[in-house]
Scaffold this motif. Structure first.
Motif, PDB file in Angstrom:
ATOM      1  N   LEU A 179       1.256  -2.892  -5.804  1.00  0.00           N
ATOM      2  CA  LEU A 179       1.896  -1.686  -6.307  1.00  0.00           C
ATOM      3  C   LEU A 179       3.034  -1.288  -5.367  1.00  0.00           C
ATOM      4  O   LEU A 179       2.813  -1.099  -4.170  1.00  0.00           O
ATOM      5  CB  LEU A 179       0.863  -0.563  -6.381  1.00  0.00           C
ATOM      6  N   PRO A 180       4.278  -1.183  -5.887  1.00  0.00           N
ATOM      7  CA  PRO A 180       5.386  -0.781  -5.009  1.00  0.00           C
ATOM      8  C   PRO A 180       5.285   0.691  -4.641  1.00  0.00           C
ATOM      9  O   PRO A 180       5.054   1.539  -5.509  1.00  0.00           O
ATOM     10  CB  PRO A 180       6.626  -1.064  -5.849  1.00  0.00           C
ATOM     11  N   GLN A 181       5.431   0.973  -3.358  1.00  0.00           N
ATOM     12  CA  GLN A 181       5.435   2.325  -2.837  1.00  0.00           C
ATOM     13  C   GLN A 181       6.508   2.388  -1.758  1.00  0.00           C
ATOM     14  O   GLN A 181       7.110   1.380  -1.425  1.00  0.00           O
ATOM     15  CB  GLN A 181       4.065   2.683  -2.275  1.00  0.00           C
ATOM     16  N   PHE A 182       6.740   3.557  -1.209  1.00  0.00           N
ATOM     17  CA  PHE A 182       7.782   3.714  -0.200  1.00  0.00           C
ATOM     18  C   PHE A 182       7.236   4.421   1.026  1.00  0.00           C
ATOM     19  O   PHE A 182       6.261   5.156   0.942  1.00  0.00           O
ATOM     20  CB  PHE A 182       8.969   4.504  -0.783  1.00  0.00           C
ATOM     21  N   ARG A 183       7.855   4.171   2.174  1.00  0.00           N
ATOM     22  CA  ARG A 183       7.523   4.847   3.428  1.00  0.00           C
ATOM     23  C   ARG A 183       8.792   5.071   4.231  1.00  0.00           C
ATOM     24  O   ARG A 183       9.825   4.452   3.951  1.00  0.00           O
ATOM     25  CB  ARG A 183       6.511   4.029   4.228  1.00  0.00           C
ATOM     26  N   ARG A 184       8.716   5.936   5.219  1.00  0.00           N
ATOM     27  CA  ARG A 184       9.866   6.160   6.098  1.00  0.00           C
ATOM     28  C   ARG A 184      10.246   4.851   6.779  1.00  0.00           C
ATOM     29  O   ARG A 184       9.380   4.025   7.072  1.00  0.00           O
ATOM     30  CB  ARG A 184       9.507   7.178   7.182  1.00  0.00           C
ATOM     31  N   THR A 185      11.520   4.662   7.040  1.00  0.00           N
ATOM     32  CA  THR A 185      11.956   3.406   7.651  1.00  0.00           C
ATOM     33  C   THR A 185      11.451   3.248   9.069  1.00  0.00           C
ATOM     34  O   THR A 185      11.339   2.138   9.563  1.00  0.00           O
ATOM     35  CB  THR A 185      13.493   3.297   7.645  1.00  0.00           C
ATOM     36  N   ASN A 186      11.115   4.327   9.739  1.00  0.00           N
ATOM     37  CA  ASN A 186      10.652   4.230  11.114  1.00  0.00           C
ATOM     38  C   ASN A 186       9.132   4.246  11.227  1.00  0.00           C
ATOM     39  O   ASN A 186       8.594   4.371  12.308  1.00  0.00           O
ATOM     40  CB  ASN A 186      11.239   5.361  11.961  1.00  0.00           C
ATOM     41  N   SER A 187       8.423   4.125  10.090  1.00  0.00           N
ATOM     42  CA  SER A 187       6.953   4.140  10.104  1.00  0.00           C
ATOM     43  C   SER A 187       6.397   2.765  10.422  1.00  0.00           C
ATOM     44  O   SER A 187       6.980   1.760  10.012  1.00  0.00           O
ATOM     45  CB  SER A 187       6.408   4.566   8.735  1.00  0.00           C
ATOM     46  N   GLU A 192      16.071  11.405   3.277  1.00  0.00           N
ATOM     47  CA  GLU A 192      15.625  10.595   4.413  1.00  0.00           C
ATOM     48  C   GLU A 192      15.530   9.133   3.957  1.00  0.00           C
ATOM     49  O   GLU A 192      15.043   8.849   2.868  1.00  0.00           O
ATOM     50  CB  GLU A 192      14.260  11.087   4.893  1.00  0.00           C
ATOM     51  N   PRO A 193      15.993   8.181   4.778  1.00  0.00           N
ATOM     52  CA  PRO A 193      15.923   6.767   4.379  1.00  0.00           C
ATOM     53  C   PRO A 193      14.469   6.303   4.239  1.00  0.00           C
ATOM     54  O   PRO A 193      13.610   6.675   5.032  1.00  0.00           O
ATOM     55  CB  PRO A 193      16.606   6.021   5.516  1.00  0.00           C
ATOM     56  N   LEU A 194      14.226   5.490   3.218  1.00  0.00           N
ATOM     57  CA  LEU A 194      12.899   4.948   2.950  1.00  0.00           C
ATOM     58  C   LEU A 194      12.976   3.441   2.820  1.00  0.00           C
ATOM     59  O   LEU A 194      14.042   2.882   2.615  1.00  0.00           O
ATOM     60  CB  LEU A 194      12.336   5.538   1.651  1.00  0.00           C
ATOM     61  N   GLU A 195      11.816   2.790   2.933  1.00  0.00           N
ATOM     62  CA  GLU A 195      11.743   1.353   2.700  1.00  0.00           C
ATOM     63  C   GLU A 195      10.581   1.058   1.769  1.00  0.00           C
ATOM     64  O   GLU A 195       9.636   1.840   1.671  1.00  0.00           O
ATOM     65  CB  GLU A 195      11.597   0.584   4.009  1.00  0.00           C
ATOM     66  N   LEU A 196      10.676  -0.058   1.094  1.00  0.00           N
ATOM     67  CA  LEU A 196       9.655  -0.481   0.148  1.00  0.00           C
ATOM     68  C   LEU A 196       8.422  -0.965   0.902  1.00  0.00           C
ATOM     69  O   LEU A 196       8.526  -1.669   1.899  1.00  0.00           O
ATOM     70  CB  LEU A 196      10.207  -1.613  -0.729  1.00  0.00           C
ATOM     71  N   ALA A 197       7.253  -0.558   0.430  1.00  0.00           N
ATOM     72  CA  ALA A 197       5.970  -0.996   0.982  1.00  0.00           C
ATOM     73  C   ALA A 197       5.075  -1.394  -0.184  1.00  0.00           C
ATOM     74  O   ALA A 197       5.000  -0.671  -1.173  1.00  0.00           O
ATOM     75  CB  ALA A 197       5.327   0.133   1.784  1.00  0.00           C
ATOM     76  N   TRP A 198       4.423  -2.528  -0.100  1.00  0.00           N
ATOM     77  CA  TRP A 198       3.583  -3.019  -1.186  1.00  0.00           C
ATOM     78  C   TRP A 198       2.116  -2.730  -0.889  1.00  0.00           C
ATOM     79  O   TRP A 198       1.615  -3.066   0.177  1.00  0.00           O
ATOM     80  CB  TRP A 198       3.775  -4.519  -1.379  1.00  0.00           C
ATOM     81  N   LEU A 199       1.428  -2.098  -1.846  1.00  0.00           N
ATOM     82  CA  LEU A 199       0.007  -1.821  -1.729  1.00  0.00           C
ATOM     83  C   LEU A 199      -0.748  -2.881  -2.524  1.00  0.00           C
ATOM     84  O   LEU A 199      -0.636  -2.930  -3.753  1.00  0.00           O
ATOM     85  CB  LEU A 199      -0.310  -0.432  -2.286  1.00  0.00           C
ATOM     86  N   PRO A 200      -1.501  -3.770  -1.850  1.00  0.00           N
ATOM     87  CA  PRO A 200      -2.252  -4.794  -2.587  1.00  0.00           C
ATOM     88  C   PRO A 200      -3.393  -4.168  -3.384  1.00  0.00           C
ATOM     89  O   PRO A 200      -4.088  -3.282  -2.895  1.00  0.00           O
ATOM     90  CB  PRO A 200      -2.793  -5.708  -1.487  1.00  0.00           C
ATOM     91  N   LEU A 201      -3.559  -4.625  -4.604  1.00  0.00           N
ATOM     92  CA  LEU A 201      -4.636  -4.155  -5.472  1.00  0.00           C
ATOM     93  C   LEU A 201      -5.745  -5.196  -5.515  1.00  0.00           C
ATOM     94  O   LEU A 201      -5.519  -6.377  -5.222  1.00  0.00           O
ATOM     95  CB  LEU A 201      -4.101  -3.888  -6.886  1.00  0.00           C
ATOM     96  N   ASP A 202      -6.946  -4.770  -5.892  1.00  0.00           N
ATOM     97  CA  ASP A 202      -8.105  -5.669  -5.918  1.00  0.00           C
ATOM     98  C   ASP A 202      -7.937  -6.839  -6.881  1.00  0.00           C
ATOM     99  O   ASP A 202      -8.548  -7.889  -6.691  1.00  0.00           O
ATOM    100  CB  ASP A 202      -9.371  -4.894  -6.290  1.00  0.00           C
ATOM    101  N   ASP A 203      -7.124  -6.687  -7.925  1.00  0.00           N
ATOM    102  CA  ASP A 203      -6.975  -7.745  -8.924  1.00  0.00           C
ATOM    103  C   ASP A 203      -5.859  -8.733  -8.592  1.00  0.00           C
ATOM    104  O   ASP A 203      -5.480  -9.557  -9.417  1.00  0.00           O
ATOM    105  CB  ASP A 203      -6.740  -7.143 -10.313  1.00  0.00           C
ATOM    106  N   GLY A 204      -5.305  -8.656  -7.370  1.00  0.00           N
ATOM    107  CA  GLY A 204      -4.278  -9.603  -6.942  1.00  0.00           C
ATOM    108  C   GLY A 204      -2.850  -9.116  -7.133  1.00  0.00           C
ATOM    109  O   GLY A 204      -1.921  -9.723  -6.612  1.00  0.00           O
ATOM    110  N   ARG A 205      -2.658  -8.040  -7.899  1.00  0.00           N
ATOM    111  CA  ARG A 205      -1.319  -7.486  -8.054  1.00  0.00           C
ATOM    112  C   ARG A 205      -0.985  -6.611  -6.857  1.00  0.00           C
ATOM    113  O   ARG A 205      -1.831  -6.358  -6.011  1.00  0.00           O
ATOM    114  CB  ARG A 205      -1.231  -6.667  -9.342  1.00  0.00           C
TER     115      ARG A 205
END
Length: 68
Positions: free
Chosen positions: A55-63, A40-53
């Motif tokens: 974390l790269p994660q993925f989700r469905r393209t239609n989400s 299934e196609p996915l897209e990159l989603a960034w999860l912001p962390l408390d220290d300013g960095r």
């Protein structure tokens, strides 16, 4: 394995193919992971962390945008 914590979206650990021969271990995040299929196609989603960095994660393209 997937489960949400409180108001956070479900998460699932997965191997994601970026290019032929390039695979990354990451989380899939989505409001609903039921019915997810291989290839299934996915897209990159960034999860912001408390220290300013972020974390790269993925989700469905239609989400819709997911924030944690």
């Amino acid at each position: 394995m997937h489960r949400g914590r409180g108001d956070t979206p479900d998460r699932m650990v997965a191997l994601v193919d970026l290019l032929p021969g390039l695979r990354v271990l990451s989380n899939l995040i989505d409001d609903n992971l039921d019915g997810l299929s291989i290839d299934e196609p996915l897209e990159l989603a960034w999860l912001p962390l408390d220290d300013g960095r972020a974390l790269p994660q993925f989700r469905r393209t239609n989400s819709p945008a997911v924030s944690s």
